[in-house]
Design a protein around this motif. Structure first.
Motif, short mmCIF file in Angstrom:
data_model
loop_
_atom_site.label_atom_id
_atom_site.label_comp_id
_atom_site.label_asym_id
_atom_site.label_seq_id
_atom_site.Cartn_x
_atom_site.Cartn_y
_atom_site.Cartn_z
N UNK A 11 55.51 42.02 41.07
CA UNK A 11 54.56 42.56 42.04
C UNK A 11 53.63 41.42 42.42
N UNK A 12 52.74 41.69 43.36
CA UNK A 12 51.70 40.72 43.71
C UNK A 12 50.35 41.39 43.59
N UNK A 13 49.43 40.71 42.96
CA UNK A 13 48.06 41.18 42.82
C UNK A 13 47.14 40.04 43.24
N UNK A 14 46.37 40.28 44.30
CA UNK A 14 45.58 39.20 44.87
C UNK A 14 46.50 38.11 45.40
N UNK A 15 46.26 36.91 45.03
CA UNK A 15 47.07 35.78 45.48
C UNK A 15 48.13 35.38 44.46
N UNK A 16 48.31 36.20 43.43
CA UNK A 16 49.19 35.79 42.35
C UNK A 16 50.47 36.63 42.28
N UNK A 63 45.46 48.12 43.59
CA UNK A 63 44.96 49.33 44.22
C UNK A 63 44.19 48.99 45.51
N UNK A 64 43.98 50.01 46.32
CA UNK A 64 43.31 49.79 47.60
C UNK A 64 41.88 49.29 47.43
N UNK A 65 41.22 49.64 46.34
CA UNK A 65 39.84 49.21 46.13
C UNK A 65 39.73 47.86 45.44
N UNK A 66 40.88 47.19 45.25
CA UNK A 66 40.88 45.88 44.59
C UNK A 66 41.09 45.93 43.11
N UNK A 67 41.08 47.14 42.53
CA UNK A 67 41.36 47.27 41.11
C UNK A 67 42.85 47.15 40.82
N UNK A 68 43.21 47.32 39.56
CA UNK A 68 44.59 47.21 39.12
C UNK A 68 44.99 48.51 38.43
N UNK A 77 43.31 52.58 34.98
CA UNK A 77 42.89 51.55 35.92
C UNK A 77 41.94 50.57 35.26
N UNK A 78 42.00 49.33 35.73
CA UNK A 78 41.02 48.32 35.31
C UNK A 78 40.49 47.64 36.56
N UNK A 79 39.30 47.09 36.47
CA UNK A 79 38.70 46.41 37.61
C UNK A 79 38.90 44.90 37.55
N UNK A 80 39.36 44.39 36.41
CA UNK A 80 39.59 42.96 36.27
C UNK A 80 40.66 42.72 35.21
N UNK A 81 41.21 41.50 35.19
CA UNK A 81 42.23 41.17 34.21
C UNK A 81 41.69 41.26 32.79
N UNK A 82 40.40 41.00 32.61
CA UNK A 82 39.81 41.01 31.28
C UNK A 82 39.85 42.39 30.65
N UNK A 83 39.94 43.43 31.48
CA UNK A 83 39.97 44.80 30.96
C UNK A 83 41.37 45.26 30.57
N UNK A 84 42.37 44.45 30.88
CA UNK A 84 43.74 44.78 30.48
C UNK A 84 43.93 44.37 29.02
#
Length: 315
Positions: free
Chosen positions: A97-102, A153-158, A180-187
């Motif tokens: 998948x793609x998340x952001x630019x990655x 996600x549409x709001x920028x979360x994952x 859901x998480x809002x940043x990679x650190x929360x995974x």
């Protein structure tokens, strides 16, 4: 969190519903691979773009083995061959998948079972990077969990789909969770283990998992997955879809989108795997159709064209 209670349906009920509907399934075809000796390629991803060309990730292994590698293939004159300088990952059942630019790439890693001699244990591992040439190992999931999937996600979360499979405990034969998480650190491992299960999804005697998640117009997530059971033929796996609203937790009923008979006949790894279709990825088209890429019989890679199963849920 999950307030809506959709209908719980068995594989038999889903098959009856599916076969009673009007559907278009066309262009069934096997994909031809070269450059990997006499090994099988199956459980492929849908094509994705990397550095200006389309690539398919595929599980590569010998017919009599479970020790596999993931290769990245490009198409040349109707044949798919390993891409030069692409990484080879010691994994099964690749996804992306793609998340952001990655670019996010993952799969199932097997290793010796810590308590059972001559048995394997498994876990999902995830790589990320700007492209295939710059992938780095990013996350190792819990032991015993396949089919960990991510979606932006549409709001920028994952959004994170889990698949606990702990007999006698959470997940049983295999069920799907989501958080859901809002940043990679929360995974984190804790967040994955504690993720709530989607209610009313599979009977305890059957199982399934998410294979690919699509961000749909209107805010929902379209989930391509599989539902499976044991029957007189052995294991039967069916491609299925449902949608999930990450804000409300509401989801739609599971729907089958194909069965093994819709693909080209071919071999299987073992007799008990003849009825296995493992959803690899779905490539959606602007004309209202979609191409389903799948592994069949744990031995071959195929694709078929179907009606886009998610278009009716987009607003």
């Amino acid at each position: 969190m999950f307030q809506h209670r959709p209908s719980l349906k068995s594989v038999d009920q889903l098959l009856q519903e599916f076969m009673s509907k009007d559907f278009n399934i066309m262009n069934a075809a096997k994909l031809s691979f070269t450059g990997i000796g006499d090994k099988d390629v199956y459980n492929i991803s849908a094509p994705f773009e990397d550095a200006g060309e389309f690539v398919i990730a595929g599980r590569v292994e010998s017919r009599d083995s479970e020790h596999s590698e993931v290769y990245f293939f490009v198409e040349k004159e109707g044949q798919w061959l390993p891409r030069e300088d692409a990484p080879v990952l010691r994994l099964q059942d690749p996804f992306h998948t793609r998340i952001g630019q990655e670019l996010i790439v993952g799969g199932v890693q097997t290793f010796p079972h810590p308590q059972k001699a001559n048995k394997l244990m498994w876990r999902t591992v995830i790589y990320k990077g700007a492209d295939l040439a710059n992938l780095n190992l990013f996350f190792v999931g819990p032991d015993g969990m396949k089919d960990l999937r991510l979606v932006e996600l549409h709001d920028g979360g994952i959004g994170v789909f889990t698949r606990p499979q702990w007999r006698g405990k959470k997940g049983g034969r295999g069920k799907i969770g989501f958080f859901q998480v809002s940043s990679w650190e929360e995974l984190t491992m804790t967040a994955i283990v504690e993720a709530p299960l989607l209610d009313q999804l599979f009977y305890d005697s059957e199982w399934g998992g998410a294979n690919e998640a699509h961000r749909l117009r209107g805010g929902k997530i379209g989930v391509l997955g599989h539902i499976a059971r044991y029957d007189k033929r052995g294991r039967s796996y069916y491609p299925m879809v449902f949608t999930l609203d990450p804000q409300t937790g509401e989801r739609t009923d599971v729907e089958l989108i194909a069965v093994r008979a819709h693909f080209v006949p071919g071999p299987s790894k073992r007799p008990d795997l003849e009825d296995v279709v493992f959803s690899g990825g779905l490539l959606r088209h602007e004309d209202g159709t979609a191409t389903l890429y799948a592994g069949t019989g744990d031995a071959e890679a195929q694709r078929i064209t179907i009606d886009d199963p998610f278009i009716k849920y987009e607003t």
